[in-house]
Design a protein around this motif. Sequence first.
Motif, PDB file in Angstrom:
ATOM      1  N   PRO A 363       0.799  -1.238   0.000  1.00 52.58           N
ATOM      2  CA  PRO A 363       0.000   0.000   0.000  1.00 52.58           C
ATOM      3  C   PRO A 363       0.830   1.286   0.000  1.00 52.58           C
ATOM      4  O   PRO A 363       0.560   2.219  -0.757  1.00 52.58           O
ATOM      5  N   TRP A 364       1.874   1.341   0.874  1.00 56.99           N
ATOM      6  CA  TRP A 364       2.666   2.581   0.927  1.00 56.99           C
ATOM      7  C   TRP A 364       3.458   2.774  -0.367  1.00 56.99           C
ATOM      8  O   TRP A 364       3.593   3.905  -0.861  1.00 56.99           O
ATOM      9  N   ALA A 365       4.005   1.677  -0.935  1.00 58.39           N
ATOM     10  CA  ALA A 365       4.769   1.780  -2.179  1.00 58.39           C
ATOM     11  C   ALA A 365       3.851   2.177  -3.325  1.00 58.39           C
ATOM     12  O   ALA A 365       4.231   2.958  -4.208  1.00 58.39           O
ATOM     13  N   ALA A 366       2.636   1.634  -3.330  1.00 62.19           N
ATOM     14  CA  ALA A 366       1.668   1.990  -4.375  1.00 62.19           C
ATOM     15  C   ALA A 366       1.312   3.473  -4.301  1.00 62.19           C
ATOM     16  O   ALA A 366       1.164   4.149  -5.333  1.00 62.19           O
ATOM     17  N   ALA A 367       1.196   3.992  -3.075  1.00 60.93           N
ATOM     18  CA  ALA A 367       0.872   5.417  -2.912  1.00 60.93           C
ATOM     19  C   ALA A 367       2.015   6.292  -3.422  1.00 60.93           C
ATOM     20  O   ALA A 367       1.775   7.304  -4.104  1.00 60.93           O
ATOM     21  N   LEU A 368       3.253   5.925  -3.098  1.00 57.25           N
ATOM     22  CA  LEU A 368       4.408   6.680  -3.590  1.00 57.25           C
ATOM     23  C   LEU A 368       4.492   6.593  -5.107  1.00 57.25           C
ATOM     24  O   LEU A 368       4.737   7.595  -5.783  1.00 57.25           O
ATOM     25  N   PHE A 369       4.292   5.402  -5.651  1.00 56.31           N
ATOM     26  CA  PHE A 369       4.349   5.196  -7.101  1.00 56.31           C
ATOM     27  C   PHE A 369       3.319   6.087  -7.795  1.00 56.31           C
ATOM     28  O   PHE A 369       3.604   6.710  -8.829  1.00 56.31           O
ATOM     29  N   LYS A 370       2.127   6.178  -7.234  1.00 53.04           N
ATOM     30  CA  LYS A 370       1.063   6.997  -7.830  1.00 53.04           C
ATOM     31  C   LYS A 370       1.386   8.477  -7.741  1.00 53.04           C
ATOM     32  O   LYS A 370       1.004   9.270  -8.619  1.00 53.04           O
ATOM     33  N   PHE A 371       2.103   8.884  -6.676  1.00 52.06           N
ATOM     34  CA  PHE A 371       2.480  10.295  -6.496  1.00 52.06           C
ATOM     35  C   PHE A 371       3.476  10.753  -7.559  1.00 52.06           C
ATOM     36  O   PHE A 371       3.469  11.925  -7.972  1.00 52.06           O
ATOM     37  N   LEU A 372       4.318   9.868  -8.024  1.00 54.42           N
ATOM     38  CA  LEU A 372       5.380  10.237  -8.967  1.00 54.42           C
ATOM     39  C   LEU A 372       4.808  10.573 -10.344  1.00 54.42           C
ATOM     40  O   LEU A 372       3.777  10.028 -10.751  1.00 54.42           O
ATOM     41  N   PRO A 373       5.487  11.470 -11.083  1.00 52.17           N
ATOM     42  CA  PRO A 373       5.039  11.806 -12.434  1.00 52.17           C
ATOM     43  C   PRO A 373       5.017  10.566 -13.318  1.00 52.17           C
ATOM     44  O   PRO A 373       5.808   9.627 -13.119  1.00 52.17           O
ATOM     45  N   PRO A 374       4.154  10.515 -14.326  1.00 49.87           N
ATOM     46  CA  PRO A 374       4.024   9.338 -15.193  1.00 49.87           C
ATOM     47  C   PRO A 374       5.345   8.900 -15.835  1.00 49.87           C
ATOM     48  O   PRO A 374       5.603   7.700 -15.963  1.00 49.87           O
ATOM     49  N   PHE A 375       6.198   9.861 -16.236  1.00 52.10           N
ATOM     50  CA  PHE A 375       7.431   9.468 -16.919  1.00 52.10           C
ATOM     51  C   PHE A 375       8.380   8.725 -15.967  1.00 52.10           C
ATOM     52  O   PHE A 375       9.101   7.810 -16.382  1.00 52.10           O
ATOM     53  N   ILE A 376       8.365   9.076 -14.684  1.00 54.66           N
ATOM     54  CA  ILE A 376       9.204   8.368 -13.716  1.00 54.66           C
ATOM     55  C   ILE A 376       8.643   6.969 -13.454  1.00 54.66           C
ATOM     56  O   ILE A 376       9.401   5.993 -13.331  1.00 54.66           O
ATOM     57  N   ARG A 377       7.333   6.846 -13.396  1.00 56.86           N
ATOM     58  CA  ARG A 377       6.731   5.522 -13.210  1.00 56.86           C
ATOM     59  C   ARG A 377       7.159   4.572 -14.322  1.00 56.86           C
ATOM     60  O   ARG A 377       7.533   3.424 -14.077  1.00 56.86           O
ATOM     61  N   THR A 378       7.111   5.067 -15.543  1.00 56.23           N
ATOM     62  CA  THR A 378       7.502   4.247 -16.696  1.00 56.23           C
ATOM     63  C   THR A 378       8.967   3.819 -16.593  1.00 56.23           C
ATOM     64  O   THR A 378       9.306   2.660 -16.844  1.00 56.23           O
ATOM     65  N   GLU A 379       9.829   4.763 -16.210  1.00 54.99           N
ATOM     66  CA  GLU A 379      11.269   4.477 -16.148  1.00 54.99           C
ATOM     67  C   GLU A 379      11.617   3.519 -15.008  1.00 54.99           C
ATOM     68  O   GLU A 379      12.536   2.704 -15.133  1.00 54.99           O
ATOM     69  N   LEU A 380      10.888   3.601 -13.904  1.00 50.90           N
ATOM     70  CA  LEU A 380      11.146   2.686 -12.788  1.00 50.90           C
ATOM     71  C   LEU A 380      10.805   1.241 -13.152  1.00 50.90           C
ATOM     72  O   LEU A 380      11.336   0.301 -12.555  1.00 50.90           O
ATOM     73  N   LEU A 381       9.945   1.061 -14.144  1.00 52.91           N
ATOM     74  CA  LEU A 381       9.525  -0.279 -14.541  1.00 52.91           C
ATOM     75  C   LEU A 381      10.353  -0.842 -15.690  1.00 52.91           C
ATOM     76  O   LEU A 381      10.053  -1.937 -16.187  1.00 52.91           O
TER      77      LEU A 381
END
Length: 622
Positions: A363-381
């Motif tokens: 839950p906490w990681a999902a909340a942080l992931f959602k807070f980040l800009p979309p381009f960072i989410r893509t790059e983290l994956l």
Amino acid sequence: MNADLGTTRELTGLQQRRALYQPELPLCLQTQGTRIRMDFGDSTTTIDPKCTNIVARAFPHTFGQKLVHFLDPNTVTHDAQVNEERPPIRVGVVFSGRQSPGGHNVIWGIYDAMKAQNPQNIVIGFVGGTEGLFENKTLEITEDVLSSYKNQGGFDLLGRTIDQIRTTEQVNAAMSTCCHLNLDGLIIIGGVISNSDAAQLAETFAENNCRTKIVGVPVTINGDLRNQFVETTVGFDTVCKVSSQLISNVCLDAISAGKYYYFVRLMGRKASHVTLECALQSHPNMVILAEEVALSKLTLMEIINKICDGVEARAAQGKYHGVLLIPEGLIESIPEMYALIQEINILYNNNVPKDNIPSELSPWAAALFKFLPPFIRTELLLHQESDNSAQLSQIDTEHLLAHLVEAEMNKRRKEGTYKGRKFSSVCHFFGFQARGSLPSNFDCDYAYVLGHISVRILAAGLNGYMATVTNLKDSINKWRCAAVPLTAMMSVRRHLRGPGAVPIGKPAIHPSPIDLKGESYAVLREKASSFLLDDFYRTPGGIQFEGPGADAKPITLTIEDQDYLGDIKILQDYIDKVRKILKPGCSREVLKAAISSMASVNDVLRAMSGPLSAELPLYHFS
């Protein structure tokens, strides 16, 4: 695989001029014919006593080997060994690490040393890096092949692929190739991962009675293969000079327009050595080092607020421009980001599909992931690196910081706490631009010398060693050349800090962080306030190959006192003097004084040799 690798190429006028540069050799390598003088010192250990038994068990054939010094022709010693007989040998060489300026000169040094020892010696390069090694794709190195690659950038003489020789299949394939080619030695050129694999390969070859001996060479732009034996790596100087020129250009552009903040991310992976060196060379307004963040446990928003406070301080002086440097490893040093990346890595290792990872986060990681800009989410994956870590070079941390700083500054303006102009940013990532640069004189010399040392190690029949040079800040004729067992540089990464921390995992050579108690960092901290407010920009310009500045070395190298081999020599001299004084027949008073002094020294050294409390080896942050 590129069919153009290793082909003779047309050189520009500048490249032709660089090809004429002849690297120098220290006195200990300027031997006549095949004569080599070596001093076998004491057996080596590991830097962390708590890891010694673990490393010894993992490397029963190669642990505890002796430190070997190469001696000047005029050095007087009773224990020196001289090797003169040189039957023909066959040596292979492979680029295992990432491209690094000066890599070609390692091969040049290998070739010249081989032919000087015996004209019948053969050097075989593996085309396509480690995959070429596994598949036995070779190119014999000759003078004609080398002629257009001397003092040139890139790794395009042989090329490179994956940076590992680790799995059972890979190790067996490498051994099969070496046996098929009847190689006496294999020289592996690379960084921390490559040399860790070289140590394991040497152990496996010894266990299986494979005649091929393994030697590692420290070549990486990151400068993170650094320890008591390795002062810097081939390529670090060049990359820092090229990057510093780009940063200084950006600094002048910033002050000229007076309206942009430049966020510049630099290569270096987990350690910040490149960022520290470039900061000392170019004097940007702000620098954030990964080691500082890890030590202070700064959160992402705490970092953002510190940057915004700096922007406000400059605005109070009527300055609405600036330059900020960060290392690519910064994002992994932020506690919550590190934990998020670790969760993603675990899910990848459990074969969770990429598209399903966000829904599988805690839950906490999902909340942080959602807070980040979309381009960072893509790059983290993005898919993991060969060492199962995040692709730091592909994560736009500079854009993330600029995005969040702009949001915070807009918030402060809206709340009335900031009354300056609107914040505007420009982002850059400097790294790949410098990897193929023409190497500096220092990197040309250093790489060429390491190539010579590698051949001398193999000629002495040594296995599982690294070619090293210390006292690099001095002139070349005062450099100290040695062969150091790879196991002496190994430790086991700890997941907890403090005296009770237990080593976890396999022995490896780990990236060395910046020493936050070192002199280089102290210089940066001393100048931080003037950097922030005074626009104390410095313009080093492009790499100089001739004239003033041509022989300049990294600032961090010249500041630090790192001559470890020289210190060992001083210690040995003192021990010899004590032995002369304490010969049988000396007075009882002298003997008792010596015993008392030695007891005190022993107590001090035992206390200082206790287990380290750092997650990374070599330096501990208390």
